[in-house]
Motif scaffolding. Structure first.
Motif, PDB file in Angstrom:
ATOM      1  N   PRO A   1       0.825  -1.211   0.000  1.00 52.49           N
ATOM      2  CA  PRO A   1       0.000   0.000   0.000  1.00 52.49           C
ATOM      3  C   PRO A   1       0.859   1.261   0.000  1.00 52.49           C
ATOM      4  N   THR A   2       0.301   2.340  -0.491  1.00 53.12           N
ATOM      5  CA  THR A   2       0.962   3.640  -0.434  1.00 53.12           C
ATOM      6  C   THR A   2       0.895   4.177   0.990  1.00 53.12           C
ATOM      7  N   PRO A   3       1.712   5.198   1.321  1.00 54.95           N
ATOM      8  CA  PRO A   3       1.643   5.760   2.674  1.00 54.95           C
ATOM      9  C   PRO A   3       0.246   6.247   3.057  1.00 54.95           C
ATOM     10  N   GLN A   4      -0.521   6.758   2.080  1.00 57.84           N
ATOM     11  CA  GLN A   4      -1.862   7.226   2.384  1.00 57.84           C
ATOM     12  C   GLN A   4      -2.840   6.072   2.642  1.00 57.84           C
ATOM     13  N   GLN A   5      -2.619   4.922   2.004  1.00 57.38           N
ATOM     14  CA  GLN A   5      -3.507   3.771   2.151  1.00 57.38           C
ATOM     15  C   GLN A   5      -3.075   2.817   3.261  1.00 57.38           C
ATOM     16  N   ALA A   6      -1.869   2.986   3.782  1.00 56.66           N
ATOM     17  CA  ALA A   6      -1.297   2.023   4.730  1.00 56.66           C
ATOM     18  C   ALA A   6      -2.068   1.993   6.035  1.00 56.66           C
TER      19      ALA A   6
ATOM     20  N   GLY B   1      -2.251  -0.553   9.899  1.00 57.85           N
ATOM     21  CA  GLY B   1      -1.643  -1.615  10.693  1.00 57.85           C
ATOM     22  C   GLY B   1      -0.129  -1.622  10.596  1.00 57.85           C
ATOM     23  N   VAL B   2       0.419  -2.797  10.241  1.00 61.69           N
ATOM     24  CA  VAL B   2       1.873  -2.967  10.204  1.00 61.69           C
ATOM     25  C   VAL B   2       2.506  -2.053   9.160  1.00 61.69           C
ATOM     26  N   TRP B   3       1.871  -1.937   8.002  1.00 64.68           N
ATOM     27  CA  TRP B   3       2.437  -1.099   6.955  1.00 64.68           C
ATOM     28  C   TRP B   3       2.508   0.357   7.400  1.00 64.68           C
ATOM     29  N   ALA B   4       1.504   0.831   8.111  1.00 64.18           N
ATOM     30  CA  ALA B   4       1.532   2.207   8.623  1.00 64.18           C
ATOM     31  C   ALA B   4       2.682   2.387   9.612  1.00 64.18           C
ATOM     32  N   SER B   5       2.920   1.356  10.447  1.00 60.21           N
ATOM     33  CA  SER B   5       4.032   1.424  11.408  1.00 60.21           C
ATOM     34  C   SER B   5       5.371   1.457  10.680  1.00 60.21           C
TER      35      SER B   5
END
Length: 259
Positions: free
Chosen positions: A35-40, A42-46
């Motif tokens: 995912p992109t930073p805007q769509q992230a 859970g773990v991807w956002a972290s």
């Protein structure tokens, strides 16, 4: 100072290089699932937040460390002919055996002459004599191949003896092994990258196999050069294989062989 760092750099070069190629291959395959930073969430956002905290240099260092871990797990060690490979069953094809050890012809001939001089191998019959038959020649070649393979089967022990006997020569051997590992493992990694690019992009990427083939051939050449160092060290008397001395319960190659 630099000379002391070279062995360590050799150990890191192969897994880091191959890990980068495998990491690139994984990225090409799974890029659309990241995912992109805007769509992230859970773990991807972290992960994105952590990347912002450590900065580009930290992200680069983390990527290099991840590549090294991947490469370390997938790297194939090619420490010439080792004791585990030596007892493999021999492949007989059409009455001929694929048993020739991976050494140059010059080193192989030198070792066979050395064993002849010690009367540990029977000498070939002169051409034109009644005993000089193709069967006897093939038999003598098979015995020589088995003997050379037994000696090269002690590579792990012989390299330690070579380190004690002659550090400069050991460094030459170690350099050839490192080159073989680097070239062959990069060739393996490029196979995976070629498959991914051919599947995802265009079949024309299969031409990249030429690079893999050339690297693999170069790796085999380095592997042969490493074996040559071991063989020539035995011929020069710097190291003595257990298969010749019969030490540590290993049966020695007999002397006084008759024809």
């Amino acid at each position: 100072m630099l000379a002391n760092l070279l062995p360590g750099l050799r150990d890191v070069r192969a897994p880091l290089s191959t890990g980068c190629i495998w990491l690139l291959t994984l990225w090409l395959i799974f890029e659309d699932r990241v995912p992109t930073p805007q769509q992230a969430q859970g773990v991807w956002a972290s992960v994105y937040r952590l990347g912002g905290l450590i900065g580009p240099a930290g992200v680069l260092a983390s990527g290099a460390f991840l590549a090294y871990l991947i490469g370390a797990m997938l790297t194939v060690r090619v420490v010439t002919v080792n004791a585990r490979e030596a007892p493999k069953p021999f492949a007989f094809l059409g009455g001929r055996t694929a048993l020739t050890p991976r050494v140059s012809r010059f080193a192989y001939d030198d070792l066979v002459s050395f064993l002849h001089n010690q009367e540990r191998l029977p000498r070939a019959e002169p051409e034109g004599t009644a005993l000089a038959t193709p069967e006897r020649e093939r038999g003598a070649r098979l015995v020589a191949n088995l003997t050379v393979r037994d000696i090269l089967g002690e590579t792990r022990q012989l390299r330690t003896k070579l380190l004690i006997a002659n550090y400069d020569l050991f460094n030459e051997y170690d350099r050839a092994v490192a080159e073989a590992e680097f070239r062959k493992n990069v060739a393996y990694a490029l196979l995976g990258l070629t498959a991914a690019l051919s599947w995802l992009q265009s079949p024309w990427w299969v031409l990249l196999l030429t690079v893999s083939a050339l690297l693999y051939v170069a790796g085999v050449g380095s592997e042969r050069a490493a074996n040559d160092v071991i063989v020539q060290s035995v011929v020069a008397g710097l190291i003595t294989p257990l298969s010749i001395t019969g030490a540590a319960g290993v049966p020695a190659i007999p002397t006084g062989l008759t024809q």
